[in-house]
Structures are given as C-alpha cells and as structure tokens.
Motif scaffolding. Structure first.
Motif, PDB file in Angstrom:
ATOM      1  N   PHE B 129       0.842  -1.203   0.000  1.00 30.20           N
ATOM      2  CA  PHE B 129       0.000   0.000   0.000  1.00 30.20           C
ATOM      3  C   PHE B 129       0.874   1.250   0.000  1.00 30.20           C
ATOM      4  O   PHE B 129       1.864   1.303   0.739  1.00 30.20           O
ATOM      5  CB  PHE B 129      -0.832   0.076   1.293  1.00 30.20           C
ATOM      6  CG  PHE B 129      -1.848  -1.000   1.483  1.00 30.20           C
ATOM      7  CD1 PHE B 129      -3.129  -0.865   0.955  1.00 30.20           C
ATOM      8  CD2 PHE B 129      -1.550  -2.133   2.226  1.00 30.20           C
ATOM      9  CE1 PHE B 129      -4.094  -1.852   1.165  1.00 30.20           C
ATOM     10  CE2 PHE B 129      -2.505  -3.120   2.435  1.00 30.20           C
ATOM     11  CZ  PHE B 129      -3.787  -2.979   1.907  1.00 30.20           C
ATOM     12  N   VAL B 131       0.185   4.937   1.173  1.00 32.22           N
ATOM     13  CA  VAL B 131      -0.867   5.694   1.858  1.00 32.22           C
ATOM     14  C   VAL B 131      -0.704   7.164   1.504  1.00 32.22           C
ATOM     15  O   VAL B 131       0.285   7.802   1.874  1.00 32.22           O
ATOM     16  CB  VAL B 131      -0.772   5.506   3.389  1.00 32.22           C
ATOM     17  CG1 VAL B 131      -1.900   6.262   4.077  1.00 32.22           C
ATOM     18  CG2 VAL B 131      -0.828   4.032   3.742  1.00 32.22           C
ATOM     19  N   ASP B 136      -6.644   7.434   5.675  1.00 36.36           N
ATOM     20  CA  ASP B 136      -6.678   6.009   5.316  1.00 36.36           C
ATOM     21  C   ASP B 136      -5.708   5.165   6.140  1.00 36.36           C
ATOM     22  O   ASP B 136      -5.660   3.940   5.993  1.00 36.36           O
ATOM     23  CB  ASP B 136      -6.295   5.825   3.833  1.00 36.36           C
ATOM     24  CG  ASP B 136      -7.243   6.547   2.900  1.00 36.36           C
ATOM     25  OD1 ASP B 136      -8.435   6.680   3.276  1.00 36.36           O
ATOM     26  OD2 ASP B 136      -6.799   6.988   1.822  1.00 36.36           O
ATOM     27  N   THR B 140      -5.638   1.071   6.731  1.00 38.54           N
ATOM     28  CA  THR B 140      -4.635   0.357   5.945  1.00 38.54           C
ATOM     29  C   THR B 140      -3.795  -0.557   6.844  1.00 38.54           C
ATOM     30  O   THR B 140      -3.465  -1.687   6.472  1.00 38.54           O
ATOM     31  CB  THR B 140      -3.708   1.365   5.225  1.00 38.54           C
ATOM     32  OG1 THR B 140      -4.513   2.216   4.422  1.00 38.54           O
ATOM     33  CG2 THR B 140      -2.693   0.654   4.357  1.00 38.54           C
ATOM     34  N   SER B 144      -3.557  -4.500   6.603  1.00 40.29           N
ATOM     35  CA  SER B 144      -2.253  -5.130   6.361  1.00 40.29           C
ATOM     36  C   SER B 144      -2.029  -6.317   7.294  1.00 40.29           C
ATOM     37  O   SER B 144      -1.559  -7.370   6.864  1.00 40.29           O
ATOM     38  CB  SER B 144      -1.131  -4.116   6.558  1.00 40.29           C
ATOM     39  OG  SER B 144      -1.271  -3.082   5.623  1.00 40.29           O
ATOM     40  N   ILE B 158       3.683  -1.271   3.840  1.00 37.62           N
ATOM     41  CA  ILE B 158       2.964   0.009   3.845  1.00 37.62           C
ATOM     42  C   ILE B 158       3.982   1.127   3.656  1.00 37.62           C
ATOM     43  O   ILE B 158       4.891   1.290   4.473  1.00 37.62           O
ATOM     44  CB  ILE B 158       2.213   0.229   5.179  1.00 37.62           C
ATOM     45  CG1 ILE B 158       1.425  -1.018   5.605  1.00 37.62           C
ATOM     46  CG2 ILE B 158       1.296   1.436   5.069  1.00 37.62           C
ATOM     47  CD1 ILE B 158       0.820  -0.904   7.009  1.00 37.62           C
TER      48      ILE B 158
END
Ligand SMILES: Cc1ncc(C[n+]2csc(CCOP(=O)(O)OP(=O)(O)O)c2C)c(N)n1
Ligand SMILES: [Mg+2]
Lengths: 163, 578
Positions: B129, B131, B136, B140, B144, B158
C-alpha cells in the motif's frame, strides 16, 4: 490460443500495474486491453486479450484471483460472450475506387466518417473476426493508418453464437 | 475526539495489534515515525542493517506464529529490505513492513532518497500500500495485518510519505476488516474431501507429504492422528521439520534433493500422495515428470494457485490444513498396512543417513548430532544456507514444529543469524542456536551488536570449511573440481588453480571468528579436534550470554544422499565414486 479474460477490480491506482506485471513476468504479450468503470464507480472492469498456452493461462487466472484488489476473474475462452471493438481505418481512395469501398463499408455495416480527395476514414464496430475480415478486404486499396481499441465484452451464455 | 499525527497513528495502531517488538533503522523520510517512537511504549530494536531487520522480523514470526514488524526509511532503506521480503514471501511468513517515503508532493521527481518502493516490492509482497492520505492510515494498517496473517500468509508493505506521517487526523482503530475482494477459504469442499478420503481408504501405499502449511495452521496433532489411524507414513520438507515425531516408525524424514533414501523411495512407489500445505518445490520433486508416477495425487492447500502449478493434481482440496484434516480424519478408516510398512522399514535399514562415525576427523554431521543430543531437540535451531543447512536438516532431531527455521524457497545466505536474534526476542526462555556456514555468517554478522547490546543471547556454531561449501561440492561433482571463487581463504598469492586444500598450508583464514566474538565482549571458542566438540557445546549451552563456536570441519565433506539436478528421485547418489 486466444483468451479473453474479464477482470473485475477495485477502482484504485496501481491495480493495472499489478495485473500487467503478472502477465509480463510470464512473458505474455497483452494483445489488447480495456479498462473502464462499471455501473458501480468503485469497481472497474478490465478486458484483457492474450494468446497463450491454456495451462499457463489457467495459472495466471488463478493468480489474478489471488491479487487482493481483484474481485472476480472470468476467462471467456470458448464460453459465450459478446465482444465489441472499434477500429478507425484510413484507406487510400481514388475516384474509381470510392464507390466500391463505400459498398464494402455497407456490407460490413461500417461507417464512413471522414472523406477527402485521396482517402477516407471508416469506423467499424464488431468482434475481432469481423474487424479483421474488413481490414482484409480493404487492404488491396491501400491502408494508410489504423487505430483499434481493445475489446469490451460481457458474458451472455444464452446468446452464444448469435454475436 | 483523539487527533493524532500519522506517525502517532502508526505507533498506536501497532500497539493495538499487540506488537511486542519492532526492528528497524531510521532515516530522513521516517523521522516523524521515529520521533513518535521516542517515549512510546513500543519495543523498538535498532539493527545495523535493514536487511537484518527484515530477517529478524521473519525469525520472530516463524518461531512464534505471530506477524513480524519492521520499520525502515525510504530509498536505500527500502531497497535493503527486498531480500528479506522475498525470503518471507517465498516461505509464506506473515510480516508487516513499514517504509518511509518522500512527501506526496515530490513523488516522481527523483527526490533525495526516493525510489518506487511499491513498484520494487510488488513481486515480493503479498500486497502493498502507498498511503496518500492520513485518513486512510489506520484502516490500511488494520488491513495489512489481516492480509499478512490470513489465507496463505505473507509480507505486506505500507509505504508512508513523510507529509502523511506529519498530517493530523482523528484516530479510530477499526475493529473489523471487510475486504470484498479478499476472502480466504478455510474449510474444504465436502465433495472434494469425500473423494480424497475414498481414495485414501482404498489405497495400499499412501504417503503423507507435509509442508509449511501444516506448521502455519498448527496442524501437527491432526497429521499425527490421521497418519496413526490409517497407518500412513509421513515425509516432510525442509520447512516442516519437527511437525512429525522423527522417532516414529511412520516418519520417513525429509524428501527431495538431500532427502532420505527411504522418503524418496516411498514417494516413488506410492499409490497415493497426500500433499498438505506443500507446494511441490523442485528441491522436493526433483525431475517433475518422473515424480511419483504411479500415484494419484491429492493436494490440500489454502492457496488455489499452488494446486496443479507444478504437478497435475487428481483431487484438489482448497482449504486450511487443520480444518481439512479434521474433516478428513472422521471419514478415514482405521487400517493397518503391513506390507507397506515392511517395505518402508526395509528401505530405512538398507540406507539410513550415514557418515564416517568411526574415524577421528571432524565431521560436521557429528557436530549436529551432538547439538541435537545435548539440547534434546528442544532448542530453536536457525540455519544459514549451504551444506551446513542440509546437514542440520538431516541430523537435528527437532521435537516440535517452529524449532527449525531456515530460508527454504529463496535460500538466503545471511538469513540465519538475524532471524535467530528475532526468534530469541520472541522466545526469551528458549535456547536459540544458529548453525552457520562461514560464508553465510559473514553476510550479516554485524548484527552481533544487536544481540550484545540488548542482552539477547544467541549461540552461533560455525561449521567452518573455509569454503562456500555448497558451491564447492557442485564444482567438485559437476564442474571437474574447478573451484572457481568458492574458497574463502584464497589470497592474492595463492596459485590460480587450487583444488587441494590443506589447512596447514593454506593461508590464514580471516576473520578470526573467536577474536571477532571477543571484540563484542562475548565468548569465542575454537574447535579443531573431534574430542573437543562435546565440551565446547556444553560450555556454549551453559553460558548465559552469546557465544560463537568456530568449528573447523573437514574442508571437503559433501552432503549425501543427493539427487543431482535433472535426475529423478530414483537416482540417488550416496557418495562420489572413484
Ligand atoms: C545471498 C546468497 N548468495 C549466494 C547464494 C548461493 N549459495 C548457496 S550456498 C552458498 C555457499 C554457502 O557457504 P557457507 O555459508 O560457508 O556454507 P557451506 O555450504 O560451506 O556449509 C552459496 C554461495 C545464496 N544462497 N544466497
Ligand atoms: Mg562454508
């Protein structure tokens, strides 16, 4: 073998890259690709046309399914589906060939959308076979340029064969 | 309303996930995160290299079953973790990796320490991801952890730009996760389960082939029950060592390239192979088209893409190993298979694992056998990659799953030592021993600082053959003994062609691992004689702090049995002829 894979995905950035990477990592060339929002703006549909070995494609299909952003995968290979693509074809014309070409355009239910002294642009909609067939018959007149879209497709089991 | 910066949201979320320890190393684009760690209750461990941080998180996870977490900066920090992600990805280890990133406003401008982390790590993560908005972030992180630990586990990354780390937002950690496009399937389809059981009930020579999936789903007691009830022998992979008691009559040992004679024989003679949580890795199947030719294949796996990927499967069952085994064990008939057992016993006694036990040379197998005896198979053994890894797999008798950790799929040299440190953080009361090659250890031995400074005691036994031994063995067997760049002692003054190692004539080996250990204030022991092996291991176990034991083994010892690449499991080599 030609496969038409329909993939419903989350409409987010980066999803296309994840999907094309799967094909690229196996050395598959994507013949054509369309991406568009569906009736639900959070979901996009991709139609991917590739040629390749069935067993490898089955593996790719499973791996597409495994991607977190992929909601549903359908391989339309052989199964009834309606497909449509659009092609714009710029054809050389002379005074003598013009009517002949326009006749062909009529037979194929295509449309002339631009015309000049020595060329005309024809728009044709249809499945891959139809577009290819039209290209073949106008080839002898001389094709200057073409631009084709990828295909859009929807499954429609009971309509199979009527295209 | 609780308003927090993105950095603080990250730390609070990790605490909500009950993360016990986080490994990593700071840098410019992660400074807000490290500032938020300062003074928080998060247990953060500073490593000396980001690769090591990724392996520590991995070792922590493999040994505990919980997700491992690490945090590094953008650019070089992010590129340094690629090996760790790949290692975890191949072996299905749940990890949540956090990387700093340049500000969203400059992404794509070749900013200082900018790399496309998402692009680089896409093929080595289960998902990743970027971000772009602080609102978010909490969701997230929750997703995850969920993605990393469910289905077939794997690493999730992330990437958090520095402006998102600084931006402020209300913090609410979601309770539930709902991802419509991600719904792992746990229970097997009843029709498939029934079909599988029918085949098993009617079989005469079945073999259970169990892989990492069984470790991940904690299904060891279910495997035991099924195998006992239906009298089915069990073979394991490198990563499922300890899942099945190795002293049982039904235990075949490891299969594949360096597997036991009897496991390979049994697989080739079987009429049914029941693969569970295993992926038919080429080190297991060897020549695929000759693999278990006479057998029907049942494959139970939570990952549909693993099924029929390598070997055509007759009965696929998609589901979690434990759940499916429970469903199966009710339906499986109690049965004895006397002829099959007899045959297996014959193979076992005909060609057991063996080395020269009676001479006075210092054989690596002897060292592992003694470690196994003296720890009673209860220690966590972590290996590096090479010959020592295979000897460990063959001779260490792990009593339980999660006691034998090794990089299987990627075969990452440099994995073992940091992974062991991570394992010790997760199991402070357990003895953790690294069995290292002298080559692999040099890839991440700088992490000794982490062990020493954090009072984390990890014991290292280096099986020192002064070679990249695995490479040397292949050169000896398949490249006419041309030892191209596999000697770790070779100096400028050495003859260009040398395949006659002699410790007494070869140049002095560097580094001196004993002095190296001492420079960190820890105990170093050198063993050059067989009779010193037992005292050294005892001393190592008795010592509270870290110890390095540098064992000078036979330089040209080889790993046998061996199935050469391209051969079938029937073609086992047990020694070099001539
Ligand atoms: C990072 C990495 N680079 C290269 C290799 C290839 N490789 C596999 S085993 C090996 C030799 C390992 O040497 P050592 O750690 O001394 O172990 P030994 O085989 O001597 O027991 C090498 C170079 C690898 N597995 N990983
Ligand atoms: Mg070595």
């Amino acid at each position: 073998m030609r496969h038409m894979v329909s993939v419903l995905v989350e409409n987010k950035f980066g999803v296309l890259a994840r999907i094309s990477t799967l094909f690229a990592a196996r050395g598959f060339n994507i013949d054509s690709l369309t991406v568009s929002e569906t009736e639900d703006s959070a979901i996009s549909r991709m139609i991917i046309v590739v040629k390749g070995d069935c067993s490898i494609l089955e593996q790719v299909t499973k791996q597409l399914n495994k991607l977190v952003d992929v909601i549903k995968v359908n391989d339309f290979n052989g199964a009834g589906c309606i497909e449509r693509g659009v092609a714009l074809i710029k054809i050389n014309v002379t005074r003598s060939s013009r009517t002949e070409i326009i006749k062909l355009v009529g037979v194929f239910r295509a449309r002339v959308i631009d015309i000049s002294q020595d060329s005309m642009i024809v728009e044709i909609t249809g499945d891959e076979d139809k577009i290819n067939a039209f290209m073949k018959v106008v080839m002898p007149y001389g094709i200057k340029e073409t631009c084709r879209t990828g295909f859009v497709a929807l499954g429609g089991g009971h309509l199979a064969g009527t295209k | 309303m609780l308003e927090l910066s993105g950095a603080k949201i990250l730390i609070e979320s990790l605490l909500k996930e009950k993360v016990e320890v986080v490994f990593g190393l700071p840098g410019g684009q992660a400074l807000p995160i490290f500032d938020a760690i300062y003074g928080s209750t998060l247990n953060f461990i500073l490593t000396r290299h980001e690769q090591a941080a990724s392996h520590m998180a991995d070792g922590y996870s493999r040994s505990t079953g919980k997700p491992g977490v690490f945090i590094v900066t953008s650019g070089p920090g992010a590129t340094n973790i690629v090996t760790g992600l790949g290692t975890a990805y191949m072996d299905s280890v749940p990890i949540v990796a956090i990387t700093g990133q340049v500000a969203t406003s400059v992404i794509g401008q070749d900013a200082f320490q900018e790399v496309d982390t998402i692009g680089i790590t896409r093929p080595v993560t289960k998902h990743n991801f970027l971000v772009k908005d602080v609102k978010d972030l909490a969701k997230t992180i929750k997703e995850s952890f969920y993605i990393a630990t469910t289905g077939r586990p794997g690493p999730v990354l992330i990437d958090i730009p520095i402006d998102v780390q600084r931006a402020v937002h209300e913090f609410v950690y979601p309770k539930e996760v709902e991802i419509r496009s991600y719904k792992p399937n746990n229970s097997g389809h009843p029709v498939q389960v029934k079909k599988a059981v029918d085949i098993i009930n009617n079989s005469e020579r079945p073999v259970l082939y169990v892989g990492t999936g069984v470790v991940i789903s904690n299904a060891e007691s279910e495997i035991f029950e099924v195998s006992k009830k239906a009298d089915i022998p069990v073979t394991n992979t490198l990563l499922s060592i300890g899942v099945y008691p190795c002293d049982s009559d039904l235990s075949l040992g490891m299969l594949g390239m360096h597997g036991t004679f009897c496991a390979n024989k049994a697989v080739q003679a079987a009429d049914v192979i029941i693969a569970i949580g295993a992926r038919f890795d080429d080190r297991c199947t060897c020549k695929v088209c000759d693999f278990a030719k006479t057998a029907k294949i049942i494959h139970i796996d939570i990952d549909p893409t693993a099924i029929s990927k390598v070997v055509d499967v007759d009965i696929p069952v998609v589901g979690d190993a434990k759940t499916v085994l429970k469903e199966m064990s009710v339906l499986i008939e109690k049965k004895e298979r006397k002829n099959w057992s007899k045959l297996i016993n014959k193979w076992k006694t005909e060609q057991p694992l063996s080395y020269d036990r009676n001479d006075n040379n210092l054989h690596p197998q002897y060292v592992i056998e003694k470690i196994s005896e003296l720890t009673k198979g209860e220690a966590i053994i972590v290996t590096e990659v090479g010959q020592h890894q295979m000897w460990s797999a063959q001779y260490y008798k792990a009593k339980r799953p999660r006691l034998f950790l090794s990089s299987g799929g990627l075969g990452t040299m440099g994995f073992g030592y940091p992974a062991a440190i991570g394992a010790k953080f997760g199991n402070p009361d357990k003895e953790v021993i690294v069995i290292a090659g002298d080559g692999s250890f040099q890839m991440n031995m700088q992490e000794m600082a982490v062990a020493v400074l954090n009072d984390v005691s990890v014991k290292v036994v280096i099986l020192n053959n002064q070679y990249l031994g695995n490479v040397r063995q292949w050169q000896e067997m398949f490249y006419g003994k041309r030892y191209s760049h596999s000697c770790l002692a070779k100096r400028k003054k050495c003859p260009q062609w040398c395949n006659t190692p002699d410790r007494n004539r070869c140049p002095v080996y560097v580094p001196d691992f004993v002095k190296w250990a001492e420079s960190y204030g820890t105990l170093g022991i050198r063993v050059t004689d067989k009779k010193d092996v037992i005292p050294a291991i005892k001393k190592m176990i008795e010592t509270k702090n870290s110890v390095v034991v540098d064992v000078w083994i036979e330089k040209e010892e080889n790993v046998f049995p061996m199935v050469p690449t391209g051969s079938s499991l029937d073609d086992v080599i047990t020694r070099i002829s001539g």
